[in-house]
Design an enzyme around this catalytic site. Structure first.
Site, PDB file in Angstrom:
ATOM      1  N   TYR A   1       0.851  -1.189   0.000  1.00  0.00           N
ATOM      2  CA  TYR A   1       0.000   0.000   0.000  1.00  0.00           C
ATOM      3  C   TYR A   1       0.885   1.237   0.000  1.00  0.00           C
ATOM      4  O   TYR A   1       1.884   1.291   0.710  1.00  0.00           O
ATOM      5  CB  TYR A   1      -0.892   0.027   1.246  1.00  0.00           C
ATOM      6  CG  TYR A   1      -2.365   0.035   0.939  1.00  0.00           C
ATOM      7  CD1 TYR A   1      -2.928   1.074   0.201  1.00  0.00           C
ATOM      8  CD2 TYR A   1      -3.207  -0.986   1.382  1.00  0.00           C
ATOM      9  CE1 TYR A   1      -4.279   1.090  -0.087  1.00  0.00           C
ATOM     10  CE2 TYR A   1      -4.560  -0.986   1.109  1.00  0.00           C
ATOM     11  CZ  TYR A   1      -5.094   0.071   0.372  1.00  0.00           C
ATOM     12  OH  TYR A   1      -6.433   0.085   0.090  1.00  0.00           O
TER      13      TYR A   1
ATOM     14  N   LYS B   1      -2.785  -0.576 -25.271  1.00  0.00           N
ATOM     15  CA  LYS B   1      -2.953  -0.207 -26.678  1.00  0.00           C
ATOM     16  C   LYS B   1      -1.586  -0.137 -27.379  1.00  0.00           C
ATOM     17  O   LYS B   1      -0.788  -1.070 -27.281  1.00  0.00           O
ATOM     18  CB  LYS B   1      -3.738   1.104 -26.799  1.00  0.00           C
ATOM     19  CG  LYS B   1      -5.139   1.041 -26.186  1.00  0.00           C
ATOM     20  CD  LYS B   1      -5.893   2.322 -26.476  1.00  0.00           C
ATOM     21  CE  LYS B   1      -7.317   2.281 -25.937  1.00  0.00           C
ATOM     22  NZ  LYS B   1      -7.368   2.549 -24.459  1.00  0.00           N
TER      23      LYS B   1
ATOM     24  N   GLU C   1      -0.537   4.926  -0.433  1.00  0.00           N
ATOM     25  CA  GLU C   1      -1.335   6.130  -0.666  1.00  0.00           C
ATOM     26  C   GLU C   1      -0.466   7.376  -0.581  1.00  0.00           C
ATOM     27  O   GLU C   1       0.359   7.504   0.316  1.00  0.00           O
ATOM     28  CB  GLU C   1      -2.459   6.235   0.357  1.00  0.00           C
ATOM     29  CG  GLU C   1      -3.647   5.345   0.052  1.00  0.00           C
ATOM     30  CD  GLU C   1      -4.809   5.634   0.986  1.00  0.00           C
ATOM     31  OE1 GLU C   1      -4.594   6.322   2.011  1.00  0.00           O
ATOM     32  OE2 GLU C   1      -5.926   5.177   0.706  1.00  0.00           O
TER      33      GLU C   1
ATOM     34  N   THR D   1      -3.821   5.871 -22.029  1.00  0.00           N
ATOM     35  CA  THR D   1      -3.698   4.553 -21.422  1.00  0.00           C
ATOM     36  C   THR D   1      -2.258   4.092 -21.619  1.00  0.00           C
ATOM     37  O   THR D   1      -1.501   4.678 -22.394  1.00  0.00           O
ATOM     38  CB  THR D   1      -4.647   3.543 -22.092  1.00  0.00           C
ATOM     39  OG1 THR D   1      -4.454   3.596 -23.510  1.00  0.00           O
ATOM     40  CG2 THR D   1      -6.099   3.852 -21.765  1.00  0.00           C
TER      41      THR D   1
ATOM     42  N   ARG E   1      -2.465  -2.669 -18.423  1.00  0.00           N
ATOM     43  CA  ARG E   1      -3.681  -1.856 -18.446  1.00  0.00           C
ATOM     44  C   ARG E   1      -3.592  -0.799 -17.353  1.00  0.00           C
ATOM     45  O   ARG E   1      -3.427  -1.115 -16.182  1.00  0.00           O
ATOM     46  CB  ARG E   1      -4.915  -2.732 -18.254  1.00  0.00           C
ATOM     47  CG  ARG E   1      -5.028  -3.833 -19.307  1.00  0.00           C
ATOM     48  CD  ARG E   1      -6.351  -4.541 -19.234  1.00  0.00           C
ATOM     49  NE  ARG E   1      -7.423  -3.659 -19.666  1.00  0.00           N
ATOM     50  CZ  ARG E   1      -7.767  -3.450 -20.940  1.00  0.00           C
ATOM     51  NH1 ARG E   1      -7.088  -4.051 -21.912  1.00  0.00           N
ATOM     52  NH2 ARG E   1      -8.750  -2.646 -21.251  1.00  0.00           N
TER      53      ARG E   1
ATOM     54  N   ASP F   1      -6.616  13.489 -25.340  1.00  0.00           N
ATOM     55  CA  ASP F   1      -6.650  12.085 -24.935  1.00  0.00           C
ATOM     56  C   ASP F   1      -5.994  11.301 -26.070  1.00  0.00           C
ATOM     57  O   ASP F   1      -6.603  11.063 -27.109  1.00  0.00           O
ATOM     58  CB  ASP F   1      -8.087  11.634 -24.712  1.00  0.00           C
ATOM     59  CG  ASP F   1      -8.202  10.168 -24.301  1.00  0.00           C
ATOM     60  OD1 ASP F   1      -7.205   9.431 -24.429  1.00  0.00           O
ATOM     61  OD2 ASP F   1      -9.300   9.754 -23.875  1.00  0.00           O
TER      62      ASP F   1
END
Length: 405
Positions: free
Chosen positions: A47, A236, A49, A233, A242, A207
Site C-alpha cells: 500500500y 494499446k 497512498e 492509457t 492496463r 486524450d
C-alpha cells in the site's frame, strides 16, 4: 483448493484463446514477459497512498511506512515516460485506467457543470468525452464537434461550436478515428477564439490513448507543447499493462496530483506502475520505434486490401493503427460480423460509423487494428491474407442472408 484450480483453468483457456486467435481489436496488444513479471510481482502487496516524498517538497508524501523502494520505483517510472515523449511536462502514473485519468484531468481544472467541447461518440470519440451515460456527461455540460462528409474531423465545425458553447475545456482525441488529428490547428483555433472574444482561453486537453505509441515513435504529430493536459492509457499502442497516465504543464502539477489522490483514487497499484516502467524502458528502444512503424505500414496495407475488394472504409483510408469498415452496403450489422468472425478465430469489435442508423448494440461497422498482431510478427502480406479471410466470411454471410430472405 478446487476454486483456485478453477481460476487457473480459466486463465489457461484464455491463454490458448489469445494464442490461437487473430487479434484485431485496436485497443488490445500483447505485453512482454517482463511486463507480466512486473505486474505479477510482490509489489501487489504494498500500500502506498500519496506520492513520493521528493514530489511534495520534502514533506512526508505517503500515508504508510515502508515506501522508500516504491517511491524510487514511481519516480523512475515518471522519468522514463518523460524520456519516451521527450518532454518536461509533469506526469502522474497512478491512474488505474484511461477513464480514471480522464476523470482526474477534468476535475483538476473544472467544476461540475462546466462546459466541455469534444468529438462526438458517434463519430469516433470516447465514452468519457461527454456521453450522457458516463460520468463525463453527467458531471459536465458537454457539446460536440462532428466530422465532415468524408468522415474527417470538421475543424470549421469545431471553431463554430467553440464560439457557440464557450467551453471551459476543449478535448481532442478519439477511440475510432483513422486520420491524423491536427493538434496545432486546434491550438490555433483556441488561441484565435480567446483573442477575438477577450476571454481566457479554454484549457486544451488531448486524450492520446490510441495513438500514444505513434506519438512516441514520431508517426503522429505530438500534442506536447500544445496541450495543457494530456491523458493516455498504457496498453494499446504503448504495449504496457492496463492503466492510465496524465501529463500536464508544470503549473498544473499540484492540481492534477490532487485530483488523482485524494480526489478520485486511493492507493496506487505499484505492481502496475512497475509494469508501466518496464513498458517505458521498452518504448525508449529503437526496436519499439521500428515496431510502431510496422504497425502503421501493416494497417495501411490491410486497409488498401479492403478498398481494392470494394469495401467502404470510413475516411477512405488510414494514417494510424486502425480503420473502420462501413458495412451498410453489405446488409450486415457490425454485431453479426463480430460474432461470426469470433467463431472463425478472428477477433474485432462492432463500431458505429458516422451518421449510423443502427443502434450501438448492433452498429453498421467494425473497427480493425493492427497493433496486436504486429507484436506477434505479422507484416503487410499477413494482414492482406487476413483481409481476404474476412472478405470470404462476409461474402458467405451475405449469401446465407440472401437465401433466408
Amino acid at each position: 483448493m478446487h476454486e483456485v484450480s478453477r481460476v487457473f483453468e480459466l486463465i489457461e483457456r484464455e491463454r490458448r484463446r489469445q494464442e490461437n486467435t487473430v487479434e484485431l481489436i485496436a485497443s488490445e496488444n500483447f505485453v512482454s514477459e517482463n511486463v507480466l513479471r512486473a505486474v505479477g510481482s510482490c509489489l501487489t502487496n504494498k500500500y502506498s497512498e500519496g506520492y513520493p516524498a521528493h514530489r511534495v517538497s520534502g514533506r512526508c508524501g505517503r500515508y504508510y511506512g515502508g515506501c522508500d523502494i516504491v517511491d524510487e520505483l514511481e519516480e523512475y517510472c515518471c522519468a522514463k515516460w518523460r524520456e519516451v515523449f521527450d518532454t518536461d511536462y509533469h506526469v502522474n502514473v497512478q491512474p488505474h485506467s484511461g477513464s480514471q485519468a480522464n476523470m482526474a484531468a477534468y476535475l483538476s481544472v473544472l467544476r461540475p457543470g462546466d462546459a466541455i467541447l469534444a468529438l462526438s461518440l458517434s463519430n469516433g470519440g470516447h465514452l468519457t468525452h461527454g456521453s450522457s451515460v458516463n460520468f463525463s456527461g453527467r458531471l459536465f455540460d458537454c457539446a460536440f464537434y462532428e466530422v465532415d462528409g468524408s468522415g474527417c474531423i470538421d475543424y470549421e465545425d469545431l471553431a463554430a461550436k467553440l464560439r457557440a458553447h464557450r467551453p471551459r475545456l476543449v478535448l481532442a482525441g478519439a477511440s475510432a478515428y483513422s486520420r491524423v488529428i491536427d493538434f496545432a490547428r486546434i491550438r490555433r483555433l483556441i488561441d484565435a477564439y480567446a483573442a477575438e472574444t477577450g476571454e481566457t482561453a479554454p484549457y486544451f486537453m488531448v486524450d492520446m490513448a490510441h495513438i500514444a505509441g505513434l506519438v512516441a515513435a514520431g508517426d503522429h504529430p505530438s500534442p506536447f507543447g500544445l496541450a495543457d493536459l494530456i491523458t493516455t492509457t498504457t496498453h494499446k499502442t504503448l504495449r504496457g499493462p492496463r492503466g492510465g497516465m496524465i501529463f500536464c504543464r508544470p503549473e498544473l502539477a499540484k492540481q492534477v496530483d490532487g485530483a488523482v489522490f485524494p480526489g478520485t483514487q486511493g492507493g496506487p497499484l505499484q505492481h502496475v506502475i512497475a509494469g508501466k516502467a518496464v513498458a517505458a524502458e521498452e518504448a525508449c528502444t529503437p526496436a519499439y520505434r521500428e515496431y510502431i512503424h510496422q504497425v502503421v505500414k501493416n494497417c495501411r496495407a490491410m486497409c488498401e486490401a479492403f478498398l481494392a475488394m470494394g469495401y467502404h472504409v470510413v475516411t477512405g483510408g488510414t494514417d494510424n493503427h486502425l480503420f473502420l469498415l462501413d458495412l451498410t452496403e453489405t446488409g450486415l450489422t457490425g454485431k453479426d460480423v463480430q460474432d461470426e468472425l469470433d467463431r472463425c478465430g478472428i477477433t474485432l469489435n462492432k463500431n458505429c460509423v458516422p451518421n449510423d442508423t443502427k443502434p450501438p448494440r448492433l452498429t453498421s461497422g467494425v473497427r480493425i487494428g493492427t497493433a496486436a498482431m504486429t507484436t506477434r510478427g505479422y507484416r503487410e502480406a499477413d494482414f492482406v491474407r487476413v483481409a481476404e479471410r474476412i472478405d470470404a466470411v462476409l461474402r458467405r454471410m451475405q449469401r446465407e442472408q440472401a437465401q433466408q430472405a
